[in-house]
Design an enzyme around this catalytic site. Structure first.
Site, PDB file in Angstrom:
ATOM      1  N   GLY A  34     -55.732 -12.457  -8.391  1.00 56.29           N
ATOM      2  CA  GLY A  34     -56.146 -13.650  -9.118  1.00 56.29           C
ATOM      3  C   GLY A  34     -56.385 -14.812  -8.176  1.00 56.29           C
ATOM      4  O   GLY A  34     -56.174 -14.720  -6.961  1.00 56.29           O
ATOM      5  N   SER A  35     -56.823 -15.926  -8.736  1.00 55.63           N
ATOM      6  CA  SER A  35     -57.214 -17.069  -7.912  1.00 55.63           C
ATOM      7  C   SER A  35     -56.035 -17.672  -7.146  1.00 55.63           C
ATOM      8  O   SER A  35     -56.163 -18.018  -5.976  1.00 55.63           O
ATOM      9  CB  SER A  35     -57.878 -18.140  -8.785  1.00 55.63           C
ATOM     10  OG  SER A  35     -56.999 -18.573  -9.810  1.00 55.63           O
ATOM     11  N   ALA A  91     -49.728 -15.979 -12.679  1.00 54.63           N
ATOM     12  CA  ALA A  91     -49.504 -15.691 -14.091  1.00 54.63           C
ATOM     13  C   ALA A  91     -50.498 -16.484 -14.922  1.00 54.63           C
ATOM     14  O   ALA A  91     -50.977 -17.540 -14.501  1.00 54.63           O
ATOM     15  CB  ALA A  91     -48.072 -16.038 -14.502  1.00 54.63           C
ATOM     16  N   ASP A  92     -50.804 -15.969 -16.108  1.00 58.99           N
ATOM     17  CA  ASP A  92     -51.681 -16.683 -17.030  1.00 58.99           C
ATOM     18  C   ASP A  92     -50.889 -17.618 -17.933  1.00 58.99           C
ATOM     19  O   ASP A  92     -51.401 -18.643 -18.379  1.00 58.99           O
ATOM     20  CB  ASP A  92     -52.484 -15.688 -17.854  1.00 58.99           C
ATOM     21  CG  ASP A  92     -53.383 -14.826 -16.988  1.00 58.99           C
ATOM     22  OD1 ASP A  92     -54.230 -15.398 -16.270  1.00 58.99           O
ATOM     23  OD2 ASP A  92     -53.229 -13.595 -17.003  1.00 58.99           O
ATOM     24  N   GLY A 104     -55.149 -11.497 -16.847  1.00 61.01           N
ATOM     25  CA  GLY A 104     -56.443 -12.142 -17.005  1.00 61.01           C
ATOM     26  C   GLY A 104     -57.468 -11.644 -16.003  1.00 61.01           C
ATOM     27  O   GLY A 104     -58.668 -11.638 -16.279  1.00 61.01           O
ATOM     28  N   GLU A 111     -50.105  -4.584 -11.139  1.00 64.91           N
ATOM     29  CA  GLU A 111     -49.233  -5.740 -10.952  1.00 64.91           C
ATOM     30  C   GLU A 111     -47.836  -5.470 -11.494  1.00 64.91           C
ATOM     31  O   GLU A 111     -46.839  -5.821 -10.864  1.00 64.91           O
ATOM     32  CB  GLU A 111     -49.839  -6.964 -11.644  1.00 64.91           C
ATOM     33  CG  GLU A 111     -51.063  -7.513 -10.943  1.00 64.91           C
ATOM     34  CD  GLU A 111     -51.732  -8.637 -11.721  1.00 64.91           C
ATOM     35  OE1 GLU A 111     -52.426  -9.449 -11.092  1.00 64.91           O
ATOM     36  OE2 GLU A 111     -51.575  -8.693 -12.961  1.00 64.91           O
TER      37      GLU A 111
END
Length: 262
Positions: A34-35, A91-92, A104, A111
């Site tokens: 993720g980012s 985390a989202d 997401g 994960e």
């Protein structure tokens, strides 16, 4: 360059930079997807090149693996590592008990496997991901492609008896075709709005034929590192019951901030 970063990207960066300090020589470390996790990988790569940090990274996706190799991190598989000292991931959503919604980015299965094979899980995030009750972010559920529409119908029917506000499940798309995970599966995004009993929902979903895994991470996260756009960092440890505060100064680094595609 940090001067060109938005406040949200600054928050992600300071959280990732602070969490990178948890990594020590000789560790086996799970690297999230993720980012925010991409910032972490960049920070760790810089520490490898400039400070001589030596550790082995276990990526949770092909995207993370490619970036880790690009920045000079030694990459190994989970089977090679067998057990990890630490996993750092984004985390989202997270709540006050450090329960999470993740997935997401579509890598929730790897994960969760990597996180549960670790002595400690550290989540890096910005304050905007904190919620009182999980569920505003759509809950990802990884399903096998065979009979996915039947699985979707079963999931939606099961949600009728769950403590949730919404019951719609949509197939995640990648343009005109279904999004496909690294394991070759599909993802259903559940639009629940509010999850009253996340532990129960996680257990029920995983008992359904066709469901591979869900994006609820219950009792897995040990520490959350929260970044703010002004450089402040807050660290909450659920086991110790402690909250620490720090502040990081932005340092310009061409190698760290250019060509970041995630």
């Amino acid at each position: 360059m940090t001067g060109e970063l938005s406040p949200i990207d600054k928050a992600k960066f300071v959280a990732a930079r602070r969490a990178a300090d948890f990594v020590e020589d000789g560790m086996r470390v799970g690297l999230g997807t993720g980012s925010t996790a991409a910032w972490l990988v960049r920070c760790l790569g810089e520490m490898v090149r400039e400070d001589g940090l030596k550790f082995k990274g276990v990526p949770t996706s092909t995207r993370t693996a490619d970036l880790a190799r690009e920045v000079g991190i030694e990459v190994i598989s989970l089977d090679e590592a067998r057990w990890l000292d630490l996993t750092i991931d984004g985390a989202d959503e997270f709540d006050g008990d450090l329960n999470l919604i993740k997935g997401g980015g579509g890598a929730l299965l790897q994960e969760k496997i990597v996180a549960t094979a670790s002595d400690r899980m550290v989540v890096i995030t910005d304050i905007g991901k904190q919620v009182e009750t999980l569920g505003a972010f759509p809950l990802p559920v990884e399903v096998i492609p065979f009979g996915w529409q039947t699985t979707q119908a079963l999931v939606e029917e099961t949600l009728i008896s769950m403590d949730v506000l919404g019951r719609d499940a949509t197939l995640r798309m990648n343009g005109e075709t279904p999004f496909v995970t690294d394991e070759g599966n599909f993802i259903l995004d559940l639009h629940l709005h509010r999850i009253g009993n996340a532990r129960q929902l996680a257990l029920v979903l995983n008992q359904m034929p066709g469901v591979v895994e869900n994006g609820l991470f219950i009792d897995i996260c040990d520490t959350v590192v929260i970044g703010y756009g002004d450089g402040r960092v807050e660290m909450r440890d659920i086991n110790e019951g402690t909250i620490e505060h720090d502040r990081l100064d932005f340092v310009e680094s061409e190698n760290l901030f250019t060509d970041l595609s995630d």
